[in-house]
Design an enzyme around this catalytic site. Structure first.
Site, mmCIF file in Angstrom:
data_model
loop_
_atom_site.group_PDB
_atom_site.id
_atom_site.type_symbol
_atom_site.label_atom_id
_atom_site.label_comp_id
_atom_site.label_asym_id
_atom_site.label_seq_id
_atom_site.Cartn_x
_atom_site.Cartn_y
_atom_site.Cartn_z
ATOM 1 N N ASP A 1 0.109 -4.038 -4.169
ATOM 2 C CA ASP A 1 -1.037 -3.151 -4.304
ATOM 3 C C ASP A 1 -0.689 -1.725 -3.860
ATOM 4 O O ASP A 1 -1.278 -1.192 -2.903
ATOM 5 C CB ASP A 1 -2.244 -3.674 -3.516
ATOM 6 C CG ASP A 1 -3.571 -3.325 -4.209
ATOM 7 O OD1 ASP A 1 -3.589 -3.214 -5.442
ATOM 8 O OD2 ASP A 1 -4.583 -3.170 -3.498
ATOM 9 N N SER B 1 0.832 -1.199 0.000
ATOM 10 C CA SER B 1 0.000 0.000 0.000
ATOM 11 C C SER B 1 0.873 1.258 0.000
ATOM 12 O O SER B 1 1.653 1.450 -0.921
ATOM 13 C CB SER B 1 -0.960 -0.035 1.191
ATOM 14 O OG SER B 1 -1.964 0.935 1.062
ATOM 15 N N HIS C 1 -7.710 -5.393 -0.831
ATOM 16 C CA HIS C 1 -6.398 -4.752 -0.674
ATOM 17 C C HIS C 1 -5.463 -5.645 0.149
ATOM 18 O O HIS C 1 -4.302 -5.859 -0.219
ATOM 19 C CB HIS C 1 -6.611 -3.410 0.021
ATOM 20 C CG HIS C 1 -5.459 -2.475 -0.028
ATOM 21 N ND1 HIS C 1 -4.735 -2.197 -1.169
ATOM 22 C CD2 HIS C 1 -4.908 -1.690 0.956
ATOM 23 C CE1 HIS C 1 -3.800 -1.295 -0.902
ATOM 24 N NE2 HIS C 1 -3.886 -0.989 0.388
#
Length: 337
Positions: free
Chosen positions: A179, A154, A247
Site C-alpha cells: 500500500d 506506506s 491501510h
C-alpha cells in the site's frame, strides 16, 4: 470522487505543514546519516538486534549473518520505527518460517508527526542511505545482489523505489511495496515514486487506495485486496481510523502469506474499473496465482483477491467456490427442464 479524495489529502497536508514545528527536519542528502539506522535480526539474535553501519567494517564483520541466506529489508512508514509496522507483522513471520537475515530500517527521527511533508521528502534520503549499505555489502563483503528483497509499507513502499534508483551494484532482485503512500506521490515522474523499473520484479499490494495508499498500478504485478480501497472487518476505533485500519491490513496480509497453508489466491482482471463492475471473466481467464511471499516471478498485470473479515484472512483457491456454484447452477437447470 477521485478529485474529492485528492483535494482532501491536499488539505490535510496543508494543515500538517502549518502545524509543523522546529522538530520537522529534512537533513541534507548525505550518507551515512545519523537519522537512518539499520538493525539486523536473525534467529540467533531475534531479541537483540545488531546495528549495522554502512561504512563501519567492524559492525558488518561482527554481525551474526546467516551465510548465503536471503536478506529481507523491511521499511516502515510515517511515524514508524524498527519495532513498528511492517516489522511487527512480517519479521516474526519470517522468523517462524525461515532462518533469514532481516534488516529493519529505522528513520523515525525524520518521519515524525505532524511532519508528513518532510517525511515524504526524506524517503529519498532513506533510499539513498539504504542503497549505500547494500552496495557496501555487495562490493566489499561478498554478498550477492540476488539475496536482497526490499519490502516497504506506506512511505516505506515509496522509499523502496528510491533504493532501486540509487543502488549501483546492479538492479535489485525484488521490491514488494505494501500500500505505497499516495499523498505527495501523485506524479508522472517515475524517479519520484515506486515503479516497475526499480527492480527486476516489483509486486505491489493495494488496500487503502485513494486515501493513504495509491490506486495507480505501480509494479510488474499489482494486487488489489477486496478491490483495494476498503477491507472487510475494518471500522473506526479509539485507536485507529477506518482508513488507518484498511491501510494497516497490507503488512498483515503479506505476513500471513509467508506462513499460511491456505494462501491468498488472486485472479487477473484487465483493469480496476472492469473489476468494480464485475466484468473480469469476460476479458481474462480464471487462472489463479498466489499473492505475497511466494508470488510467481513471471506474472504481470492486475490481480484481485478477497479475504476474510478477521484472521486468518486467507481464503484459499477461488476455484472451489466457482466449482460449487457451477454444480449448483447445473443442478438448477436440470430441475427446471
Amino acid at each position: 470522487m477521485i478529485f474529492i479524495v485528492l483535494f482532501i489529502n491536499f488539505i490535510c497536508i496543508c494543515i500538517s505543514s502549518t502545524t509543523a514545528d522546529s522538530d520537522c527536519i529534512a537533513p541534507p542528502m548525505e550518507c551515512p546519516n545519523e537519522n537512518v539506522t539499520f538493525w539486523l535480526y536473525t534467529r540467533q539474535n531475534e531479541d537483540e538486534p545488531h546495528q549495522v553501519l554502512a561504512m563501519d567494517q567492524e559492525s558488518i564483520e561482527s554481525a551474526p549473518w546467516v551465510q548465503d541466506a536471503p536478506i529481507k529489508i523491511l521499511i516502515h512508514g510515517y511515524t514508524g520505527h524498527k519495532d513498528f509496522s511492517p516489522n511487527t507483522e512480517i519479521r516474526p513471520a519470517y522468523m517462524q518460517c525461515c532462518n533469514y537475515n532481516i534488516i529493519s530500517v529505522d528513520y523515525n527521527p525524520i518521519a515524525r508527526e505532524p511532519c508528513y511533508i518532510e517525511a515524504a521528502r526524506n524517503t529519498e534520503l532513506v533510499g539513498m542511505c539504504t542503497a549505500q549499505l547494500i552496495d557496501q555489502l555487495v562490493q566489499k563483503y561478498g554478498f550477492n545482489l540476488t539475496q536482497f528483497h526490499v519490502i516497504g509499507f506506506s512511505l516505506g513502499g515509496q522509499t523502496a523505489g528510491f533504493i532501486g534508483d540509487y543502488v549501483t551494484s546492479g538492479k535489485l532482485e525484488r521490491i514488494s511495496a505494501l500500500d505505497p503512500a499516495m499523498p505527495l506521490f501523485v506524479t508522472t515522474d517515475n524517479n519520484k515514486k515506486v515503479d516497475r523499473g526499480d527492480a527486476k520484479f516489483v509486486d505491489v499490494l493495494h488496500t487503502n487506495a485513494l486515501e493513504k495508499g495509491k490506486l495507480e498500478a505501480s509494479g510488474h504485478v499489482d494486487f488489489y485486496a477486496n478491490g483495494g480501497i476498503t477491507q472487510p472487518g475494518c471500522k473506526a476505533t479509539k485507536e485507529q481510523t477506518k482508513s488507518g485500519c484498511n491501510h494497516a491490513r497490507a503488512p498483515v496480509y503479506y505476513a500471513e502469506s509467508i506462513t499460511t497453508d491456505v494462501g491468498f489466491y488472486a485472479t487477473k482482471c484487465y483493469s480496476w474499473i472492469i473489476y468494480m463492475i464485475g466484468w473480469c471473466e469476460m476479458f481474462d481467464s480464471a487462472d489463479e496465482i498466489l499473492f505475497g511471499e511466494y508470488v510467481p516471478r513471471n506474472v504481470k498485470g492486475l490481480y484481485f483477491f478477497s479475504t476474510n473479515s478477521e484472521p486468518p484472512y486467507a481464503r484459499g483457491s477461488n476455484q472451489k467456490t466457482k466449482n460449487r456454484r457451477r454444480r449448483s447452477s447445473n443442478y438448477f437447470r436440470r430441475g427446471i427442464k
